[in-house]
Scaffold this motif. Structure first.
Motif, short mmCIF file in Angstrom:
data_model
loop_
_atom_site.label_atom_id
_atom_site.label_comp_id
_atom_site.label_asym_id
_atom_site.label_seq_id
_atom_site.Cartn_x
_atom_site.Cartn_y
_atom_site.Cartn_z
N ILE A 79 1.33 -1.45 0.02
CA ILE A 79 -0.30 0.10 -0.27
C ILE A 79 1.00 1.13 0.29
O ILE A 79 0.55 2.14 -0.35
CB ILE A 79 -1.34 0.36 1.03
CG1 ILE A 79 -1.94 -1.46 1.16
CG2 ILE A 79 -1.85 1.48 0.91
CD1 ILE A 79 -3.23 -1.19 2.11
N LYS A 80 1.85 1.12 0.38
CA LYS A 80 2.96 2.95 1.20
C LYS A 80 3.42 2.43 -0.56
O LYS A 80 3.51 3.88 -1.14
CB LYS A 80 4.24 2.15 1.86
CG LYS A 80 3.35 2.24 3.40
CD LYS A 80 4.89 2.31 4.56
CE LYS A 80 4.27 1.86 5.73
NZ LYS A 80 5.13 1.49 6.36
N ARG A 81 3.71 1.33 -1.27
CA ARG A 81 4.59 1.57 -2.50
C ARG A 81 3.52 1.78 -3.16
O ARG A 81 3.71 3.20 -3.80
CB ARG A 81 4.79 0.54 -2.53
CG ARG A 81 6.08 -0.06 -3.91
CD ARG A 81 7.02 -1.10 -4.38
NE ARG A 81 5.69 -1.93 -4.17
CZ ARG A 81 6.08 -3.74 -4.17
NH1 ARG A 81 7.60 -3.22 -4.65
NH2 ARG A 81 5.48 -4.22 -4.72
N ALA A 82 2.16 1.59 -3.02
CA ALA A 82 1.27 1.94 -4.88
C ALA A 82 1.01 3.48 -4.11
O ALA A 82 0.99 4.36 -5.26
CB ALA A 82 0.17 1.30 -4.33
N LEU A 83 1.05 4.22 -2.79
CA LEU A 83 0.58 5.34 -2.37
C LEU A 83 1.56 6.25 -2.80
O LEU A 83 1.76 7.66 -3.43
CB LEU A 83 0.26 6.06 -0.98
CG LEU A 83 -1.04 5.06 -0.31
CD1 LEU A 83 -1.26 5.31 0.91
CD2 LEU A 83 -1.98 5.50 -1.64
N HIS A 84 2.88 5.73 -2.86
CA HIS A 84 4.34 6.36 -3.88
C HIS A 84 4.35 6.90 -4.76
O HIS A 84 4.26 7.63 -5.33
CB HIS A 84 5.61 6.35 -3.10
CG HIS A 84 6.47 6.97 -3.55
ND1 HIS A 84 7.51 6.57 -4.07
CD2 HIS A 84 7.06 8.27 -3.22
CE1 HIS A 84 7.94 6.87 -4.94
NE2 HIS A 84 8.53 7.91 -3.88
N ASP A 85 2.79 5.45 -5.48
CA ASP A 85 3.53 5.89 -6.89
C ASP A 85 2.38 6.22 -7.54
O ASP A 85 2.28 6.13 -7.98
CB ASP A 85 3.25 4.86 -8.08
CG ASP A 85 5.17 3.34 -7.59
OD1 ASP A 85 6.06 4.07 -6.91
OD2 ASP A 85 5.14 3.14 -7.34
N ASP A 87 -0.77 5.11 -7.46
CA ASP A 87 -1.92 4.35 -7.99
C ASP A 87 -2.98 4.06 -6.88
O ASP A 87 -2.60 2.82 -6.00
CB ASP A 87 -0.92 3.00 -8.02
CG ASP A 87 -1.38 2.34 -8.91
OD1 ASP A 87 -2.82 2.20 -8.72
OD2 ASP A 87 -1.16 1.57 -9.29
N TYR A 88 -3.91 4.91 -6.57
CA TYR A 88 -4.65 5.44 -5.56
C TYR A 88 -5.55 3.38 -5.75
O TYR A 88 -5.97 3.56 -4.33
CB TYR A 88 -5.17 6.41 -5.08
CG TYR A 88 -4.41 7.39 -5.07
CD1 TYR A 88 -3.26 7.50 -3.73
CD2 TYR A 88 -4.26 8.22 -6.08
CE1 TYR A 88 -2.38 8.69 -4.18
CE2 TYR A 88 -3.66 10.03 -5.55
CZ TYR A 88 -2.88 9.52 -4.94
OH TYR A 88 -1.77 10.49 -4.78
N GLU A 89 -5.75 3.87 -7.07
CA GLU A 89 -6.77 2.69 -7.10
C GLU A 89 -5.98 1.20 -6.84
O GLU A 89 -6.93 0.29 -6.38
CB GLU A 89 -7.41 1.91 -8.93
CG GLU A 89 -8.46 1.64 -9.00
CD GLU A 89 -9.07 1.37 -10.03
OE1 GLU A 89 -9.55 -0.07 -11.04
OE2 GLU A 89 -8.49 2.25 -11.00
N GLU A 90 -5.03 0.88 -6.52
CA GLU A 90 -4.17 -0.53 -6.27
C GLU A 90 -4.35 -0.21 -5.10
O GLU A 90 -4.27 -1.55 -4.64
CB GLU A 90 -2.66 -0.13 -7.31
CG GLU A 90 -2.44 -1.44 -6.51
CD GLU A 90 -2.43 -3.23 -7.47
OE1 GLU A 90 -1.97 -4.12 -6.20
OE2 GLU A 90 -3.70 -3.19 -8.47
N ALA A 91 -3.82 0.79 -4.28
CA ALA A 91 -3.59 0.75 -3.35
C ALA A 91 -4.95 0.54 -2.35
O ALA A 91 -5.13 -0.18 -0.83
CB ALA A 91 -2.60 2.37 -2.04
N GLY A 92 -5.65 1.26 -3.30
CA GLY A 92 -7.21 0.87 -2.92
C GLY A 92 -7.63 -1.11 -2.31
O GLY A 92 -7.71 -1.75 -1.57
N LYS A 93 -6.67 -1.64 -3.40
CA LYS A 93 -7.84 -3.12 -3.49
C LYS A 93 -7.08 -3.83 -2.51
O LYS A 93 -7.30 -4.72 -2.05
CB LYS A 93 -7.51 -3.40 -5.04
CG LYS A 93 -7.78 -2.54 -6.38
CD LYS A 93 -7.53 -3.23 -7.63
CE LYS A 93 -8.31 -2.85 -8.42
NZ LYS A 93 -8.19 -2.88 -9.98
#
Length: 208
Positions: A79-85, A87-93
């Protein structure tokens, strides 16, 4: 490799020097490679998580493989990595796959709540922050965030309760006027009332 290089030194203290040395060494080795740059971090304790975050932020690897016996830790790092990138949709999934009740660290719960909020899933963000709020009844920052989320979901009864909790915990914090104004505006209160809140804020701010 990362954990070995950045683990504890003979005296039992964490060695930041070794940590930085290992990152610099990895960067030099990886940047000289022409093929796809893949790195793995085994163990996501304090040191492993920090190394993984540093590798991601500095763009040293094209692919970062995280391994830990605790699946929750893995997902939180993802999640941290997705938020940094961004990629909010991925972080939510990824957040959807977590067992929130098993997370006791309020800082991590805040990260999960942020992932939901950035996806405009305010109800889920509230649910996560309520778990954090139950962990500690002294979190004025959590009360503040819960008030904002309640306003966004138009649950004004809950917003008022969290507003009062916030004021009780932080009576001198002028952020209460932000909450009061947002609540009044969301409820479409008269313009005179909104102006009155702003004037009250300015007067107190000037006094302090």
């Amino acid at each position: 490799y990362c954990q070995r290089q950045t683990g504890r030194c003979a005296g039992g203290r964490k060695s930041y020097g070794l940590h930085q040395y290992s990152l610099n060494t990895i960067r030099k080795d990886v940047l000289t490679m022409n093929r796809k740059r893949s790195l793995g971090v085994i163990g996501l304790g304090h040191v492993g998580a920090h190394v993984a975050y540093s590798l991601a932020v500095q763009g040293i690897a094209d692919e970062l493989v995280l391994v830990d016996k605790n699946e929750q830790k893995l997902k939180l790092e993802e999640i941290k990595r997705a938020l940094h990138d961004r990629d909010y949709e991925e972080a939510g999934k990824i957040a959807d796959a977590l067992d929130i009740k098993k997370i006791k660290d309020n800082n991590l719960l805040n990260i999960v709540a942020n992932a939901y909020e950035l996806n405009h899933n305010y109800e889920k963000a509230k649910e996560v922050l309520l778990t954090a709020y139950e962990n500690t009844n002294t979190g004025r920052h959590i009360a503040y965030k819960l008030c904002l989320l309640s306003i966004k979901t138009k649950d004004f009864t809950a917003a008022k309760d969290y507003y009062e909790d916030f004021v009780e915990m932080a009576p001198r914090d002028t952020s209460r006027f932000v909450l009061k104004y947002k609540m009044a505006k969301a409820q479409e209160k008269p313009i005179e009332e909104l102006i009155g809140i702003l004037e009250e804020y300015v007067n107190i701010d000037m006094e302090e």
